[in-house]
Design a protein around this motif. Structure first.
Motif, PDB file in Angstrom:
ATOM      1  N   GLY A  15      10.011   7.875 -55.971  1.00  0.00           N
ATOM      2  CA  GLY A  15      10.341   9.321 -55.976  1.00  0.00           C
ATOM      3  C   GLY A  15      11.622   9.277 -54.718  1.00  0.00           C
ATOM      4  O   GLY A  15      12.509   9.961 -54.937  1.00  0.00           O
ATOM      5  N   TYR A  16      11.707   8.287 -54.292  1.00  0.00           N
ATOM      6  CA  TYR A  16      12.737   8.214 -52.673  1.00  0.00           C
ATOM      7  C   TYR A  16      14.268   7.971 -53.691  1.00  0.00           C
ATOM      8  O   TYR A  16      14.933   8.056 -53.045  1.00  0.00           O
ATOM      9  N   LEU A  17      13.707   6.586 -54.688  1.00  0.00           N
ATOM     10  CA  LEU A  17      15.204   6.157 -55.691  1.00  0.00           C
ATOM     11  C   LEU A  17      15.552   7.334 -56.275  1.00  0.00           C
ATOM     12  O   LEU A  17      16.509   7.257 -57.146  1.00  0.00           O
ATOM     13  N   GLY A  18      14.995   9.097 -56.767  1.00  0.00           N
ATOM     14  CA  GLY A  18      15.193   9.815 -57.502  1.00  0.00           C
ATOM     15  C   GLY A  18      14.976   9.481 -58.691  1.00  0.00           C
ATOM     16  O   GLY A  18      15.487   9.879 -59.803  1.00  0.00           O
ATOM     17  N   VAL A  19      13.874   8.320 -59.010  1.00  0.00           N
ATOM     18  CA  VAL A  19      13.538   8.538 -61.051  1.00  0.00           C
ATOM     19  C   VAL A  19      12.365   9.387 -61.446  1.00  0.00           C
ATOM     20  O   VAL A  19      11.322   9.850 -60.842  1.00  0.00           O
ATOM     21  N   TYR A  20      13.066  10.150 -62.322  1.00  0.00           N
ATOM     22  CA  TYR A  20      12.176  10.954 -63.020  1.00  0.00           C
ATOM     23  C   TYR A  20      10.675  10.886 -63.038  1.00  0.00           C
ATOM     24  O   TYR A  20      11.045   9.428 -63.382  1.00  0.00           O
ATOM     25  N   SER A  21       9.590  11.296 -63.316  1.00  0.00           N
ATOM     26  CA  SER A  21       8.092  10.670 -63.282  1.00  0.00           C
ATOM     27  C   SER A  21       8.747  10.649 -64.809  1.00  0.00           C
ATOM     28  O   SER A  21       7.785   9.592 -64.754  1.00  0.00           O
ATOM     29  N   GLN A  22       8.964  10.728 -65.807  1.00  0.00           N
ATOM     30  CA  GLN A  22       8.302  10.515 -66.841  1.00  0.00           C
ATOM     31  C   GLN A  22       9.261   8.964 -66.974  1.00  0.00           C
ATOM     32  O   GLN A  22       8.598   7.956 -67.938  1.00  0.00           O
ATOM     33  N   ASP A  23      10.715   8.671 -66.532  1.00  0.00           N
ATOM     34  CA  ASP A  23      10.305   7.494 -66.598  1.00  0.00           C
ATOM     35  C   ASP A  23       9.696   6.867 -65.449  1.00  0.00           C
ATOM     36  O   ASP A  23       9.814   5.032 -66.597  1.00  0.00           O
ATOM     37  N   PHE A  24       9.889   6.733 -65.029  1.00  0.00           N
ATOM     38  CA  PHE A  24       8.779   5.679 -64.170  1.00  0.00           C
ATOM     39  C   PHE A  24       7.595   5.649 -64.753  1.00  0.00           C
ATOM     40  O   PHE A  24       7.077   4.343 -64.870  1.00  0.00           O
ATOM     41  N   GLU A  25       6.743   6.548 -65.524  1.00  0.00           N
ATOM     42  CA  GLU A  25       5.487   6.791 -66.103  1.00  0.00           C
ATOM     43  C   GLU A  25       5.795   5.711 -67.730  1.00  0.00           C
ATOM     44  O   GLU A  25       5.407   4.580 -67.801  1.00  0.00           O
ATOM     45  N   SER A  26       7.349   5.974 -67.880  1.00  0.00           N
ATOM     46  CA  SER A  26       7.537   4.743 -69.491  1.00  0.00           C
ATOM     47  C   SER A  26       7.485   3.129 -69.193  1.00  0.00           C
ATOM     48  O   SER A  26       6.678   2.407 -69.391  1.00  0.00           O
ATOM     49  N   ILE A  27       8.349   3.052 -67.755  1.00  0.00           N
ATOM     50  CA  ILE A  27       8.050   1.697 -67.385  1.00  0.00           C
ATOM     51  C   ILE A  27       7.182   1.182 -67.327  1.00  0.00           C
ATOM     52  O   ILE A  27       6.700  -0.018 -67.031  1.00  0.00           O
ATOM     53  N   LYS A  28       6.063   2.051 -65.948  1.00  0.00           N
ATOM     54  CA  LYS A  28       5.068   1.768 -65.863  1.00  0.00           C
ATOM     55  C   LYS A  28       3.878   1.433 -66.881  1.00  0.00           C
ATOM     56  O   LYS A  28       3.367  -0.071 -66.792  1.00  0.00           O
ATOM     57  N   ALA A  29       4.012   1.863 -68.194  1.00  0.00           N
ATOM     58  CA  ALA A  29       3.688   1.723 -69.420  1.00  0.00           C
ATOM     59  C   ALA A  29       3.634   0.027 -70.099  1.00  0.00           C
ATOM     60  O   ALA A  29       3.260  -0.324 -70.723  1.00  0.00           O
ATOM     61  N   MET A  30       4.716  -0.788 -69.464  1.00  0.00           N
ATOM     62  CA  MET A  30       5.225  -1.541 -70.070  1.00  0.00           C
ATOM     63  C   MET A  30       4.624  -2.662 -69.596  1.00  0.00           C
ATOM     64  O   MET A  30       4.729  -3.587 -70.018  1.00  0.00           O
ATOM     65  N   PHE A  31       3.567  -2.367 -68.487  1.00  0.00           N
ATOM     66  CA  PHE A  31       3.048  -3.606 -68.235  1.00  0.00           C
ATOM     67  C   PHE A  31       0.989  -3.210 -67.924  1.00  0.00           C
ATOM     68  O   PHE A  31       0.676  -3.786 -67.707  1.00  0.00           O
ATOM     69  N   PHE A  32       1.274  -1.968 -69.277  1.00  0.00           N
ATOM     70  CA  PHE A  32      -0.530  -1.495 -69.374  1.00  0.00           C
ATOM     71  C   PHE A  32      -0.937  -1.425 -70.098  1.00  0.00           C
ATOM     72  O   PHE A  32       0.029  -1.255 -71.530  1.00  0.00           O
ATOM     73  N   LYS A  33      -1.639  -2.469 -70.931  1.00  0.00           N
ATOM     74  CA  LYS A  33      -2.093  -2.100 -72.208  1.00  0.00           C
ATOM     75  C   LYS A  33      -3.287  -1.150 -72.684  1.00  0.00           C
ATOM     76  O   LYS A  33      -4.613  -1.332 -71.984  1.00  0.00           O
ATOM     77  N   ASN A  34      -3.165  -0.106 -73.165  1.00  0.00           N
ATOM     78  CA  ASN A  34      -4.084   0.608 -73.612  1.00  0.00           C
ATOM     79  C   ASN A  34      -3.144   1.624 -74.694  1.00  0.00           C
ATOM     80  O   ASN A  34      -2.652   1.690 -75.415  1.00  0.00           O
ATOM     81  N   PRO A  35      -4.480   2.792 -75.288  1.00  0.00           N
ATOM     82  CA  PRO A  35      -4.099   2.947 -76.909  1.00  0.00           C
ATOM     83  C   PRO A  35      -2.821   4.291 -77.089  1.00  0.00           C
ATOM     84  O   PRO A  35      -2.059   3.935 -77.685  1.00  0.00           O
ATOM     85  N   ASP A  36      -2.189   3.762 -75.622  1.00  0.00           N
ATOM     86  CA  ASP A  36      -1.521   5.304 -75.317  1.00  0.00           C
ATOM     87  C   ASP A  36       0.260   4.753 -74.726  1.00  0.00           C
ATOM     88  O   ASP A  36       1.287   5.474 -74.855  1.00  0.00           O
ATOM     89  N   SER A  37      -0.183   3.511 -74.342  1.00  0.00           N
ATOM     90  CA  SER A  37       1.121   2.386 -74.065  1.00  0.00           C
ATOM     91  C   SER A  37       2.531   3.072 -74.342  1.00  0.00           C
ATOM     92  O   SER A  37       4.034   3.277 -74.268  1.00  0.00           O
TER      93      SER A  37
END
Length: 243
Positions: free
Chosen positions: A158-180
């Motif tokens: 948030g402080y870096l000004g990164v859009y939430s969808q981009d944050f979730e995209s990068i986060k998903a690279m480190f989590f395994k779930n059916p929607d990753s």
């Protein structure tokens, strides 16, 4: 440029002697600053310069906050950071950065908001995305990314000004779930095949390693990892759908 600015200022106050003194002083400062700063550009145009040493200290400061986020200091996470810095900057330079960092944190508390605000002003958007990937890589070095670590990185995003969808995209690279795979491509499971293809092209362009050519080798390799995750996500969805 600084030499001419100081020459003009000197002339206004002390005429020709002041102009000469200002030019000489400006020349010395230009020489001192030359090679010690690196220009980063944002998507909003040219930005102020920031020294490589300061950038490294800022990166290390954010890393330390992520490591401490869950209340324990993991040796594997510490080792990951040291290895990353050695790979990026060489052993001697990395050791010097760690030494200076240890001196700095004894004198003042680290402010994620202040550091991220500075980086937001002085780095390109794709560089900030790579910073997030670096921070998630640290958090996952011990085999899992805890909720406090995710929350800390989210706060920094948030402080870096990164859009939430981009944050979730990068986060998903480190989590395994059916929607990753869908989250990495920033689409939902109900997307059409055409939308999947469009999303892949968009994300491949966004995370292409060529966008990080201005950074050191370790950061560029991190960009290659993001790009690979996008490709893997697309291949997984194609396999599931029989595209």
């Amino acid at each position: 440029m600084l030499r001419w600015f100081l020459a003009v200022i000197g002339y206004l106050f002390f005429r020709f002697p002041g102009a000469i003194a200002g030019f000489v002083l400006g020349s010395l400062l230009d020489n001192m600053m030359g090679g010690k700063t690196r220009t980063f550009k944002t998507s909003f145009g040219p930005s102020p310069t920031v020294s490589p040493a300061d950038f490294e200290l800022h990166l290390l400061s954010l890393a330390s906050l992520v490591i401490k986020a869950d209340g324990s200091v993991s040796q594997s996470e510490l080792d990951y950071v040291r290895q990353y810095f050695v790979q990026a900057y060489g052993k001697d330079r990395a050791n010097e950065t760690f030494r200076v960092f240890n001196e700095v944190i004894k004198k003042r508390e680290i402010s994620a908001q202040n550091i991220c605000n500075l980086l937001r002003q002085r780095t390109r958007y794709e560089s900030r995305l790579q910073i997030l990937h670096f921070l998630f890589s640290i958090a996952s070095a011990d085999g899992r990314v805890s909720e406090p670590e995710v929350n800390e990185i989210r706060r920094m995003a948030g402080y870096l000004g990164v859009y939430s969808q981009d944050f979730e995209s990068i986060k998903a690279m480190f989590f395994k779930n059916p929607d990753s795979a869908y989250q990495i491509l920033e689409i939902d499971r109900n997307a059409t095949d055409a939308q999947v293809k469009d999303a892949y092209r968009t994300m491949a362009k966004k995370y292409h390693p060529d966008k990080l050519q201005h950074l050191d080798e370790a950061h560029r390799k991190g960009g290659e990892e993001k790009f690979k995750k996008v490709q893997e996500a697309y291949d997984q969805i194609k396999k599931e759908r029989g595209i």
